[in-house]
Design an enzyme around this catalytic site. Structure first.
Site, PDB file in Angstrom:
ATOM      1  N   GLY A  10      53.681  28.660  46.077  1.00  0.00           N
ATOM      2  CA  GLY A  10      53.947  29.981  46.669  1.00  0.00           C
ATOM      3  C   GLY A  10      53.668  29.967  48.164  1.00  0.00           C
ATOM      4  N   TYR A 149      50.714  44.847  39.110  1.00  0.00           N
ATOM      5  CA  TYR A 149      50.060  44.025  40.133  1.00  0.00           C
ATOM      6  C   TYR A 149      48.697  44.608  40.511  1.00  0.00           C
ATOM      7  CZ  TYR A 149      49.695  41.077  44.305  1.00  0.00           C
ATOM      8  OH  TYR A 149      49.285  40.167  45.245  1.00  0.00           O
ATOM      9  N   LYS A 153      45.338  42.732  39.351  1.00  0.00           N
ATOM     10  CA  LYS A 153      44.409  42.165  40.331  1.00  0.00           C
ATOM     11  C   LYS A 153      43.032  42.819  40.237  1.00  0.00           C
ATOM     12  CE  LYS A 153      46.791  39.013  42.643  1.00  0.00           C
ATOM     13  NZ  LYS A 153      46.326  37.630  42.857  1.00  0.00           N
ATOM     14  N   TYR A 163      32.142  36.772  35.182  1.00  0.00           N
ATOM     15  CA  TYR A 163      31.776  35.344  35.112  1.00  0.00           C
ATOM     16  C   TYR A 163      30.640  35.034  36.088  1.00  0.00           C
ATOM     17  CZ  TYR A 163      34.961  33.112  31.825  1.00  0.00           C
ATOM     18  OH  TYR A 163      35.567  32.684  30.675  1.00  0.00           O
ATOM     19  N   THR A 179      50.669  39.590  54.807  1.00  0.00           N
ATOM     20  CA  THR A 179      50.662  38.305  55.517  1.00  0.00           C
ATOM     21  C   THR A 179      52.110  37.860  55.709  1.00  0.00           C
ATOM     22  OG1 THR A 179      48.586  37.770  54.425  1.00  0.00           O
ATOM     23  CG2 THR A 179      49.779  35.932  55.386  1.00  0.00           C
TER      24      THR A 179
END
Ligand code: UDP
Length: 321
Positions: A10, A149, A153, A163, A179
């Site tokens: 990507g 999305y 996320k 975790y 970006t």
């Protein structure tokens, strides 16, 4: 140092992989090439310390082939991320963010590796706090067209901190803002690839709504520098990485037309539902804790990106004969 980078084909994963390889790290890239580009993998293969495994992270990562052996860092850049993908790949996005992130976190736990989750400014949704600090909880429509999305996320962040706190995995979370740069996917429906292609074709520039909505665009090399600093740091809370210089979409469209030397006119078309009105990162945390701030001026970054698109289009045309 051995690094696993999921999503290496990507746009951002590719640039992060290049940076790691340039620094002498050994990198195994993983990508199922659903939205990642094969050309990026081919380009990475020129480095001896790069190996590639074509698979989805939603499948368990078996310790065989290039994936055999221990990794020091497990970095998750894998996820379809463009508005076009939000229309046709909702279930894939939710699965990559949930099962995919889970698989990578499990690998990091088993191998005692450091885990990087690439999160997003989309966790702030259509923000009511401006600019956005990491402490802001966001304003997200859980059933809207962007929810796959945004909520995917957000879930991935929750999983990552679970975790971290319950299982002791060393985790880092970067919240990436808009970006741009060379190797953006040309047809992913985002503002800059659309505007650049339209400008180079002298076709109308399609602004959604009145063009007064704002974004803050960060050149990809600045972003990668921030992420590298974060992974190496001991900062375990999420960190915004983005360029705080805010611009209206109308303004950036005019800049692209000018820098491309284009004759395109600007047209106003329908605005997508739940399109955020404003977005600008507060980067105090990155500045203070990582000593990071972006350095590439927008005009320079845009000129480089336009030039890359120009050349990529010329090579495509030559390849098609
Ligand atoms: N946009 C636009 N014309 C386009 C593509 C996008 O005006 O052809 C707008 C879009 O509605 C949004 C802004 O540009 O307000 C940035 O969109 P992009 O998809 O690049 O990023 P995101 O919305 O994810 O920040």
């Amino acid at each position: 140092m051995r690094v696993l980078i999921a999503g290496c084909a990507g746009f951002i994963g590719y640039h992060f992989t290049e940076r790691c390889v340039d620094e002498g790290l050994e990198v195994v890239g993983v990508d199922n090439l659903a939205t990642g580009q094969n050309a990026n993998v081919e380009h990475l293969h020129r480095h001896e310390q790069f190996a590639f495994a074509q698979q989805s992270i939603t499948q368990p990562l078996k310790s065989e082939g290039p994936l055999a052996g221990r990794f020091d860092w497990v970095c998750n850049f894998a996820c379809p991320a463009s508005p076009v993908d939000f229309k046709s790949k909702r279930l894939d996005i939710l699965e990559v963010c949930s099962r995919g992130t889970w698989n990578l976190l499990e690998l990091a736990r088993r191998q005692n590796a450091r885990f990087l989750q690439t999160s997003t400014s989309e966790v702030y949704g259509d923000p009511k706090e401006h600019p956005q600090k990491e402490t802001y909880w966001g304003h997200v429509n859980p059933i809207g067209p962007r929810s796959c999305y945004d909520e995917g996320k957000r879930f991935a962040e929750a999983l990552t901190v679970a975790y971290r706190d319950e299982l002791g995995v060393e985790t880092r979370i970067v919240r990436i803002f808009n970006t741009y740069g060379p190797r953006m996917r040309s047809d992913d429906g985002r503002a800059l690839p659309n505007f650049i292609n339209q400008a180079l074709d002298n076709q109308p520039i399609t602004i959604h709504g009145d063009g007064k909505q704002t974004r803050s665009f960060c050149f990809v090399s600045d972003l990668v520098e921030g992420i590298i600093r974060l992974v190496r740091s001991d900062v375990r809370d999420p960190v915004n990485i983005g360029n705080p210089v805010e611009v209206t979409i109308g303004q950036i469209a005019r800049e692209v037309v000018e820098l491309a030397g284009s004759r395109s006119e600007i047209v106003f078309v329908e605005r997508p539902t739940d399109d955020p009105q404003v977005r600008r990162p507060d980067i105090t945390r990155a500045q203070t804790l990582l000593k990071w701030k972006p350095i590439v001026e927008r005009r320079d970054g845009l000129a480089l990106t336009i030039e890359w698109f120009r050349q990529a289009r010329a090579s495509d045309r030559a390849a098609r004969g």
